[in-house]
Scaffold this motif. Structure first.
Motif, PDB file in Angstrom:
ATOM      1  N   SER A   1      46.302  62.801  44.789  1.00  0.00           N
ATOM      2  CA  SER A   1      45.010  63.463  44.985  1.00  0.00           C
ATOM      3  C   SER A   1      45.062  64.495  46.109  1.00  0.00           C
ATOM      4  O   SER A   1      44.197  65.371  46.187  1.00  0.00           O
ATOM      5  CB  SER A   1      43.914  62.427  45.266  1.00  0.00           C
TER       6      SER A   1
ATOM      7  N   ASN B   1      39.524  64.396  48.657  1.00  0.00           N
ATOM      8  CA  ASN B   1      40.576  64.922  47.776  1.00  0.00           C
ATOM      9  C   ASN B   1      40.044  65.175  46.369  1.00  0.00           C
ATOM     10  O   ASN B   1      40.302  66.217  45.757  1.00  0.00           O
ATOM     11  CB  ASN B   1      41.745  63.934  47.698  1.00  0.00           C
ATOM     12  N   LEU B   2      39.322  64.200  45.828  1.00  0.00           N
ATOM     13  CA  LEU B   2      38.803  64.321  44.462  1.00  0.00           C
ATOM     14  C   LEU B   2      37.708  65.379  44.368  1.00  0.00           C
ATOM     15  O   LEU B   2      37.605  66.090  43.367  1.00  0.00           O
ATOM     16  CB  LEU B   2      38.290  62.970  43.987  1.00  0.00           C
TER      17      LEU B   2
ATOM     18  N   TYR C   1      47.091  52.665  46.896  1.00  0.00           N
ATOM     19  CA  TYR C   1      45.670  52.797  47.229  1.00  0.00           C
ATOM     20  C   TYR C   1      45.139  51.617  48.040  1.00  0.00           C
ATOM     21  O   TYR C   1      43.970  51.601  48.419  1.00  0.00           O
ATOM     22  CB  TYR C   1      44.854  52.979  45.947  1.00  0.00           C
TER      23      TYR C   1
ATOM     24  N   ALA D   1      48.334  58.451  38.832  1.00  0.00           N
ATOM     25  CA  ALA D   1      47.413  57.524  39.493  1.00  0.00           C
ATOM     26  C   ALA D   1      47.686  56.095  39.049  1.00  0.00           C
ATOM     27  O   ALA D   1      47.634  55.154  39.864  1.00  0.00           O
ATOM     28  CB  ALA D   1      45.963  57.908  39.198  1.00  0.00           C
TER      29      ALA D   1
ATOM     30  N   ILE E   1      40.535  59.991  50.080  1.00  0.00           N
ATOM     31  CA  ILE E   1      40.564  60.186  48.631  1.00  0.00           C
ATOM     32  C   ILE E   1      39.253  60.769  48.096  1.00  0.00           C
ATOM     33  O   ILE E   1      39.257  61.534  47.123  1.00  0.00           O
ATOM     34  CB  ILE E   1      40.912  58.862  47.909  1.00  0.00           C
TER      35      ILE E   1
ATOM     36  N   MET F   1      47.330  63.638  36.414  1.00  0.00           N
ATOM     37  CA  MET F   1      46.722  62.831  37.478  1.00  0.00           C
ATOM     38  C   MET F   1      46.490  61.402  37.016  1.00  0.00           C
ATOM     39  O   MET F   1      46.721  60.449  37.770  1.00  0.00           O
ATOM     40  CB  MET F   1      45.398  63.456  37.935  1.00  0.00           C
TER      41      MET F   1
ATOM     42  N   ASN G   1      49.263  60.885  48.402  1.00  0.00           N
ATOM     43  CA  ASN G   1      49.184  60.460  47.011  1.00  0.00           C
ATOM     44  C   ASN G   1      48.852  61.707  46.209  1.00  0.00           C
ATOM     45  O   ASN G   1      48.664  62.792  46.771  1.00  0.00           O
ATOM     46  CB  ASN G   1      48.143  59.342  46.814  1.00  0.00           C
TER      47      ASN G   1
ATOM     48  N   TYR H   1      45.498  68.874  45.439  1.00  0.00           N
ATOM     49  CA  TYR H   1      44.502  69.936  45.296  1.00  0.00           C
ATOM     50  C   TYR H   1      43.482  69.932  46.421  1.00  0.00           C
ATOM     51  O   TYR H   1      42.378  70.458  46.268  1.00  0.00           O
ATOM     52  CB  TYR H   1      43.795  69.794  43.944  1.00  0.00           C
ATOM     53  N   ARG H   2      43.836  69.388  47.565  1.00  0.00           N
ATOM     54  CA  ARG H   2      42.888  69.355  48.684  1.00  0.00           C
ATOM     55  C   ARG H   2      43.041  70.624  49.533  1.00  0.00           C
ATOM     56  O   ARG H   2      44.016  70.800  50.249  1.00  0.00           O
ATOM     57  CB  ARG H   2      43.118  68.118  49.549  1.00  0.00           C
TER      58      ARG H   2
ATOM     59  N   LEU I   1      39.436  68.605  44.208  1.00  0.00           N
ATOM     60  CA  LEU I   1      39.985  68.813  42.868  1.00  0.00           C
ATOM     61  C   LEU I   1      38.925  69.404  41.943  1.00  0.00           C
ATOM     62  O   LEU I   1      39.188  70.374  41.214  1.00  0.00           O
ATOM     63  CB  LEU I   1      40.509  67.502  42.294  1.00  0.00           C
TER      64      LEU I   1
END
Length: 300
Positions: free
Chosen positions: A121, A39-40, A25, A16, A36, A12, A119, A124-125, A43
């Motif tokens: 991120s 998303n994070l 971004y 990134a 995002i 990542m 992107n 893993y959403r 994760l």
């Protein structure tokens, strides 16, 4: 499983940096909690649940079948690795496919399709419950327990790398597919692994988007086998849910059923478009997935 977490975070960080350098971004709406941020957070949820499920599997095997530890250590790494990857992929294929066919599973997978910007991120959403249902949550620790940590590490690195590549919206693959010198190499690659051209169809809306295609996580063999493969060799017109589909608040997306909202709170809707389903069906839909041939698949 700490090494698996480090693999994910390492890839990542690398991707990134690449996405930042190319300005992904700076696109409108990316640096928001809706995209995002969620998303994070997802994760982090996936890493936590992966650790919990791994610990649970190893504890259960140790308690119920202690003599099985390392029982398959004598099996060749070059046999254990493809078996692990293929089993994980085939289970993931059917879970993913049913997530677009069964309403209760769609509720868990829907967060993955909400972002309008792709992107790494996004990889893993998901809703937290889906992480518990993924085959890798239970298969990976079993592979380690039975004596093949190296196969687990190599398989995890491979699937993580492909996941980052296919969600990164830098379409390096299109020029290579069009160049007469690199086209033969791409012809082979796109028949083995999932590339941006393959997976971004699944996230796309418009002419080159079809959420009912390309369910494979890292390989395309099972999409080919079951007739769900689509390779347009073109950039998608957009990403996300089709216009008119309701979008729950990010907290509900990730942590349902612990977090719930009323339908009045689901105010984030895309502009309505012409559909092939009756207006009454669309009004009651939890999601509307538009296929490549223009049919509207209503999910309540």
């Amino acid at each position: 499983m700490l090494k698996s977490t480090l693999i994910v975070l390492g890839f990542m960080a690398l991707f990134a940096a690449i996405e930042f350098a190319f300005g992904l971004y700076r696109r409108p709406g990316v640096l928001t909690m809706r995209e995002i941020g969620a998303n994070l957070l997802s994760l982090a949820s996936s890493l936590l649940i992966r650790g919990v499920s791994s610990g649970a599997v190893i504890w259960a095997l140790g308690a119920l079948w202690p003599r099985s530890e390392g029982a398959l250590a004598g099996v060749s790494f070059w046999l254990a690795l493809p078996l692990y990857v293929l089993l994980d992929e085939y289970g993931s294929y059917w879970l993913h496919r049913k997530s677009h066919e069964w309403p209760w599973l769609w509720r868990l997978h829907k967060p993955h399709h909400v972002p309008r910007n792709l992107n790494i991120s996004v990889t893993y959403r998901e809703n937290w419950l889906l992480f518990l249902l993924l085959p890798t949550a239970w298969l990976a620790p079993a592979v380690v327990w039975f004596g093949h940590p190296a196969a687990f590490m190599a398989g995890s690195a491979f699937r993580t790398l492909i996941g980052m590549i296919e969600h990164c919206d830098l379409r390096w693959d299109i020029p290579l597919q069009q160049n007469r010198f690199t086209r033969p190499v791409m012809w082979v690659l796109e028949r083995v692994i999932s590339l941006p051209d393959t997976h971004q169809v699944h996230h796309g809306v418009g002419r080159f988007g079809n959420a009912m295609k390309n369910y494979g996580a890292a390989l395309v063999c099972f999409d080919w086998l079951h007739g769900t493969l689509m390779t347009p060799h073109a950039r998608q017109e957009g990403f996300g849910l089709p216009e008119g589909a309701p979008v729950e608040p990010w907290a509900e997306q990730l942590f349902w059923p612990f977090v719930r909202s009323t339908k009045d709170e689901r105010a984030d809707r895309r502009r309505p478009i012409e559909q092939t389903s009756p207006t009454a069906d669309l009004a009651m839909a939890e999601a509307v997935i538009t296929t490549v041939d223009g049919r509207a698949v209503v999910v309540r």
